[in-house]
Every structure is written in structure tokens, then in C-alpha cells.
Design a protein around this motif. Structure first.
Motif, PDB file in Angstrom:
ATOM      1  N   ALA A  36       0.829  -1.210   0.000  1.00 28.04           N
ATOM      2  CA  ALA A  36       0.000   0.000   0.000  1.00 28.04           C
ATOM      3  C   ALA A  36       0.864   1.260   0.000  1.00 28.04           C
ATOM      4  O   ALA A  36       0.551   2.245  -0.682  1.00 28.04           O
ATOM      5  CB  ALA A  36      -0.931  -0.004   1.210  1.00 28.04           C
ATOM      6  N   LEU A  37       1.959   1.239   0.752  1.00 27.25           N
ATOM      7  CA  LEU A  37       2.870   2.389   0.780  1.00 27.25           C
ATOM      8  C   LEU A  37       3.503   2.621  -0.588  1.00 27.25           C
ATOM      9  O   LEU A  37       3.671   3.767  -1.018  1.00 27.25           O
ATOM     10  CB  LEU A  37       3.965   2.166   1.829  1.00 27.25           C
ATOM     11  N   THR A  38       3.859   1.545  -1.272  1.00 26.70           N
ATOM     12  CA  THR A  38       4.447   1.674  -2.605  1.00 26.70           C
ATOM     13  C   THR A  38       3.474   2.352  -3.562  1.00 26.70           C
ATOM     14  O   THR A  38       3.839   3.269  -4.306  1.00 26.70           O
ATOM     15  CB  THR A  38       4.840   0.290  -3.156  1.00 26.70           C
ATOM     16  N   VAL A  39       2.214   1.908  -3.545  1.00 23.48           N
ATOM     17  CA  VAL A  39       1.196   2.517  -4.412  1.00 23.48           C
ATOM     18  C   VAL A  39       0.979   3.976  -4.020  1.00 23.48           C
ATOM     19  O   VAL A  39       0.888   4.861  -4.882  1.00 23.48           O
ATOM     20  CB  VAL A  39      -0.128   1.735  -4.321  1.00 23.48           C
ATOM     21  N   ALA A  40       0.909   4.240  -2.722  1.00 21.03           N
ATOM     22  CA  ALA A  40       0.658   5.602  -2.242  1.00 21.03           C
ATOM     23  C   ALA A  40       1.779   6.553  -2.652  1.00 21.03           C
ATOM     24  O   ALA A  40       1.525   7.674  -3.121  1.00 21.03           O
ATOM     25  CB  ALA A  40       0.497   5.597  -0.724  1.00 21.03           C
TER      26      ALA A  40
END
Length: 238
Positions: A36-40
Motif C-alpha cells: 500500500a505504501l508503494t502505491v501511495a
């Protein structure tokens, strides 16, 4: 449906909530949060006007890319309703967007678990992120995508691409090589830089089609001479 405002949790409160969630879900929590952090972070770099930090579909795609076949919907629901570290920002039948209450606190929590604090404190990482943002990657990505599908590139397109290839692309390559030294914390930035390189290569293969061949150039010269001859002849007749 657009959700209401974010809960007023401090960074420490977020990390405490995540620790409780980690005690309950273990490594599964870290896997989902890291994806999720990568996408964000990718959305933040691109500045694409998304209604949240990440959406469910992109999160699943990122998990699949990492080799995990996992449906995170229940975990996301629990993180939002029971732990308060996420909040829905946009929800329709086809989309579900989430926002971290404190993205930096989530990233710090993950890095503390992974033992990456010393890497995060490196000034070089901050400098790399500043340099990446200064390149205007969103603008170049959009332009390269247009060139890659445009039926025919004009001479103006070629000149602009050449300017990109000789002035911007070398900077991207240098930054990418340095960013790969910190791939644990710069995964999103690395993916975007590589996407720019891939698109640039695709466009470069089309450049030859847009540049006139030597035969055409020769014809253009003859046409110029013919026009000049005709003009001179006409002057004589006058």
C-alpha cells in the motif's frame, strides 16, 4: 460515496495501533502495508489527482506483482474500523480509495520492524527524492505516452524528444542508479524512473520514421534548386 474527514490520531498513536495489529496479524500486516505504501508513494510522485493514497485494485495488483495472491479487503476493513489507521476517501461500485491517517508514521513503523531506520536517515535519500520531484516525471510520462501512440511524429516532436533524450534522460539514469542503492525505501520512485526509460526507448524506435531519409533530403534540395532556378528565370523574363 465520499467519506468524511480523517481521524485526528498522532503519529505515535498510529504506530501503537499498528503494533497491536501486528501482534494480531503478524507478517501479513507488513506485506499489505508495504504494498500500500508503494502505491501511495507512486501516486504522490505522479501527482495524478487521485482521491486517496491508494485504491483496492492497485493494491491487489502490487501484491500480485510481489508474488502474493491475497485478498486484503478484510484486513483493510479492520485497519480502518478497529485500528483507525486508514480511512475511506472515495467508494463506488467499481472503486475503493483509502488514505493513511499518517503515512509517514506507517512508513516509520514498517521500517522500525525491518531495521531500516539508519537508511531512512541518510541525507542522500532526501536529496534523491528532491531531485526526482524536480524532474517533473508526470509531465514527461504523459508526453512519452502520447508520442508512443501518435500515428506520426512531427519534426517538432522529434526536436522535443531529442531535447529530452540529451538533457533530461541522462539525469534520470544517474538518479536511477543511485536510487537502486536504496531500493528498500525507494521502490516506488525506482518503478516510475524505469517506466520513463521504457517509454523513452519505445518512442526512440519511432524516431527514425519521423526523420526524413537521405533520399527525401536530396529531393528537398533539388526542389529548392528548381524553385530558385524558376525564380531566377522569371526575373530575367521580367
Amino acid at each position: 460515496m465520499v467519506a468524511g474527514g480523517l481521524r485526528g490520531m498522532s503519529g505515535n498513536a498510529v504506530k501503537m495501533a499498528l503494533m497491536n495489529a501486528y501482534n494480531r496479524f503478524g507478517e501479513r500486516l507488513c506485506i499489505v502495508l508495504e504494498a500500500a505504501l508503494t502505491v501511495a508513494k507512486r501516486n504522490r510522485v505522479l501527482k495524478n489527482g487521485s482521491p486517496g493514497d491508494f485504491d483496492y485494485k492497485s493494491l491487489v495488483e502490487e501484491l500480485n506483482r510481489r508474488g502474493y495472491r491475497y485478498n486484503p479487503s478484510q484486513l483493510l476493513r479492520i485497519l480502518e474500523r478497529e485500528y483507525g489507521v486508514l480511512e475511506t476517501t472515495y467508494h463506488t461500485e467499481s472503486q475503493h480509495w483509502y488514505k493513511f491517517v499518517d503515512l509517514e508514521a506507517v512508513e516509520e513503523f514498517i521500517n522500525e520492524l525491518r531495521g531500516l531506520n539508519s537508511i531512512l536517515e541518510e541525507p542522500e535519500i532526501v536529496a534523491l527524492k528532491v531531485q526526482i520531484r524536480s524532474l517533473g516525471l508526470k509531465r514527461w510520462l504523459d508526453q512519452l505516452k502520447k508520442w508512443s501512440v501518435k500515428p506520426r511524429l512531427t519534426s517538432a516532436d522529434v526536436r522535443k524528444f531529442q531535447e529530452f533524450a540529451f538533457r533530461v534522460l541522462p539525469k534520470i539514469v544517474r538518479i536511477l542508479k543511485r536510487a537502486e542503492e536504496f531500493d528498500e525505501v525507494m521502490m516506488a520512485e525506482i518503478r516510475i524512473l524505469k517506466e520513463v526509460l521504457e517509454l523513452a526507448y519505445i518512442v526512440s524506435e519511432r524516431i527514425e520514421e519521423a526523420i526524413p531519409t537521405s533520399k527525401n533530403i536530396g529531393n528537398d534540395i533539388h526542389q529548392t534548386i528548381d524553385v530558385h532556378t524558376v525564380s531566377t528565370s522569371n526575373l530575367g523574363n521580367e
